[in-house]
Design a protein around this motif. Structure first.
Motif, PDB file in Angstrom:
ATOM      1  N   CYS A 135       0.844  -1.205   0.000  1.00 49.57           N
ATOM      2  CA  CYS A 135       0.000   0.000   0.000  1.00 49.57           C
ATOM      3  C   CYS A 135       0.874   1.249   0.000  1.00 49.57           C
ATOM      4  O   CYS A 135       0.560   2.229  -0.678  1.00 49.57           O
ATOM      5  CB  CYS A 135      -0.940   0.016   1.206  1.00 49.57           C
ATOM      6  SG  CYS A 135      -2.210  -1.246   1.088  1.00 49.57           S
ATOM      7  N   LEU A 195      -6.268   3.319  -3.576  1.00 56.34           N
ATOM      8  CA  LEU A 195      -6.453   2.330  -2.506  1.00 56.34           C
ATOM      9  C   LEU A 195      -7.887   2.419  -1.996  1.00 56.34           C
ATOM     10  O   LEU A 195      -8.393   3.519  -1.720  1.00 56.34           O
ATOM     11  CB  LEU A 195      -5.466   2.638  -1.372  1.00 56.34           C
ATOM     12  CG  LEU A 195      -5.604   1.832  -0.078  1.00 56.34           C
ATOM     13  CD1 LEU A 195      -5.379   0.341  -0.315  1.00 56.34           C
ATOM     14  CD2 LEU A 195      -4.593   2.330   0.981  1.00 56.34           C
ATOM     15  N   LEU A 226      -7.448   8.444   6.886  1.00 58.45           N
ATOM     16  CA  LEU A 226      -7.309   7.756   5.597  1.00 58.45           C
ATOM     17  C   LEU A 226      -8.138   8.451   4.516  1.00 58.45           C
ATOM     18  O   LEU A 226      -7.665   8.626   3.388  1.00 58.45           O
ATOM     19  CB  LEU A 226      -7.721   6.284   5.745  1.00 58.45           C
ATOM     20  CG  LEU A 226      -6.729   5.449   6.573  1.00 58.45           C
ATOM     21  CD1 LEU A 226      -7.354   4.124   7.006  1.00 58.45           C
ATOM     22  CD2 LEU A 226      -5.450   5.184   5.776  1.00 58.45           C
ATOM     23  N   VAL A 243      -7.996   7.927   0.419  1.00 62.11           N
ATOM     24  CA  VAL A 243      -8.318   6.497   0.408  1.00 62.11           C
ATOM     25  C   VAL A 243      -9.836   6.356   0.347  1.00 62.11           C
ATOM     26  O   VAL A 243     -10.565   7.071   1.048  1.00 62.11           O
ATOM     27  CB  VAL A 243      -7.766   5.816   1.685  1.00 62.11           C
ATOM     28  CG1 VAL A 243      -8.205   4.359   1.768  1.00 62.11           C
ATOM     29  CG2 VAL A 243      -6.238   5.923   1.713  1.00 62.11           C
TER      30      VAL A 243
END
Ligand code: CTP
Length: 411
Positions: free
Chosen positions: A112, A119, A142, A147
């Motif tokens: 990652c 992602l 995140l 993300v």
């Protein structure tokens, strides 16, 4: 629908009872056309065996960061570059915490960090763990970094409780993942793209061609379509699969490419000239196969039409993007081409061999670009052409939108 056609998807699986649902998800991803490589954490392998995922994905399963054999096959950096997207499903609370803090203590978290691909996380955990402020802080962190969070859903949980924390179903995850590739940046815009080499006949069996694979043009066609454009792809001879929902027209020579471009250009707002069009063709193409001669044979060549330059002279003209494949003085030569052909943008790349004698640019899956326009210069680092194409389409969409605003302003 093959919404993930030919997409390279890394499916990360972390330790949680919902890991069994990832078996079904793997099937669904493949049904949607994706090429799936599964990466499991050690805890995940306690729930379902890697063999299950190997059988379902059709690819070896990756579990260890420091596994010599696996690294020799496809190392973690290669795997990171291979990915068009990384989806972790189920993503445990521990996984969210590690990613939020940039930890890289196993293969999945290292991947990652090492991947530039988007992602997406599909959390699955007990509802109290999900609601814990620590988990929620990690989710906020995140999300801020871009993300994507898919779910979790509300419902009955394996632990016997009911609440938020269930893994989304396979079809929901496939739909969510597919939407990652669709930006809508070129919604309602018509884009004409040329790709591949041209073949200029010498006689019925011989031609002058070049090493262009067509990959960059095809990747651009796919990326433009994903961005919502209506795409027409005019392709020289190459063996690539037509991206979904793209109108492809095959041609062979520079002259045919010019005629076809001119037939279609009027209804397009953007023209991207990614084809490696021959600059010269044999003055005469023999109707019969040429027989060998004793001494040398001289084939007289004449200039072909410059398609890009002709399109940029049209009135009204589309937003025009050219390519410059150079072996030296990349930027200087590209700037000259930008001016000489009166382009809005030019994407320049070095072609030839890299330091490891690998092909770059031509005949390669990788490329790096220097994109030059009147507004300045942007460097797109070495990446797979599919990823690079998405970046370039984003840039083209931004510049096109500014260009249109300026035009509306001056009108
Ligand atoms: N191109 C074109 N028609 C041609 C030749 C080139 O449309 N007959 C387009 C290519 O698709 C590319 C750009 O022009 O977008 C640059 O092509 P290139 O062959 O590198 O440039 P040239 O102008 O031919 O310059 P040079 O030969 O000096 O490199």
């Amino acid at each position: 629908m093959n919404t993930l056609n030919s997409k390279h998807i890394i499916l990360g699986i972390t330790g949680g009872i919902a890991a069994y649902k990832s078996a079904e998800l793997t099937r669904r991803l493949r049904d949607a056309g994706a090429d799936v490589r599964v990466v499991m954490t050690r805890a995940a392998t306690e729930f379902v065996t890697p063999l299950t995922f190997q059988a379902l994905s059709g690819n070896p399963v990756h579990t260890e960061l420091l596994d010599e054999k696996a690294e020799a096959g496809m190392g973690h950096i290669q795997l990171a570059r291979w990915a068009d997207a990384v989806l972790i499903a189920p993503a445990s609370a521990n996984c969210l915490a590690k990613l939020a803090h940039g930890r890289a203590d196993d293969l999945l978290t290292t991947l990652c960090l090492a991947s530039e691909a988007p992602l997406a996380l599909a959390p699955a955990m007990n509802r109290v763990m999900w609601q814990d402020p620590a988990t929620q802080d990690n989710v906020v962190t995140l999300k801020k970094r871009g993300v994507a969070l898919f779910g979790p859903a509300v419902g009955s949980q394996a632990c016997g409780e009911t609440g938020e924390g269930r893994l989304l179903d396979g079809p929901e995850l496939v739909a969510a993942l597919s939407s990652l590739f669709k930006s809508g940046l070129l919604q309602g815009i018509d884009v004409l793209i040329t790709a591949g080499p041209t073949y200029e006949p010498i006689d019925p069996v011989r031609f002058i061609g070049n090493r262009s694979s067509g990959r960059m043009g095809f990747a651009l066609a796919r990326a433009a379509r994903e961005a919502g454009a209506k795409v027409t792809l005019i392709s020289g001879p190459c063996h690539l699969t037509t991206p979904d929902d793209v109108q492809r027209i095959d041609v062979e020579t520079a002259a045919q490419m010019l005629t076809t471009v001119m037939q279609h250009i009027a209804r397009n707002q953007i023209f991207i000239s990614a084809a490696a069009v021959a600059d010269y063709r044999p003055r005469v193409a023999s109707q019969q196969k040429l027989k060998k001669q004793q001494a040398e044979r001289i084939i007289e060549l004449e200039r072909t039409e410059d398609i890009l330059a002709q399109v940029s002279q049209l009135e009204p003209r589309p937003f025009v993007v050219g390519f410059a494949a150079e072996t030296e003085n990349v930027e200087r030569n590209a700037r000259k081409k930008l001016e000489r052909k009166a382009l809005d943008m030019i994407a320049a790349n070095r072609v030839g061999k890299d330091a490891n004698a690998q092909d770059i640019g031509f005949n390669s899956e990788y490329n790096a670009l220097q994109v030059i326009s009147a507004n300045g210069e942007v460097k797109l680092e070495l990446a797979r052409k599919t990823a690079l194409a998405r970046e370039l389409i984003k840039l083209i969409a931004e510049h096109y939108s500014k260009h249109r605003q300026q035009q509306e302003h001056t009108a």
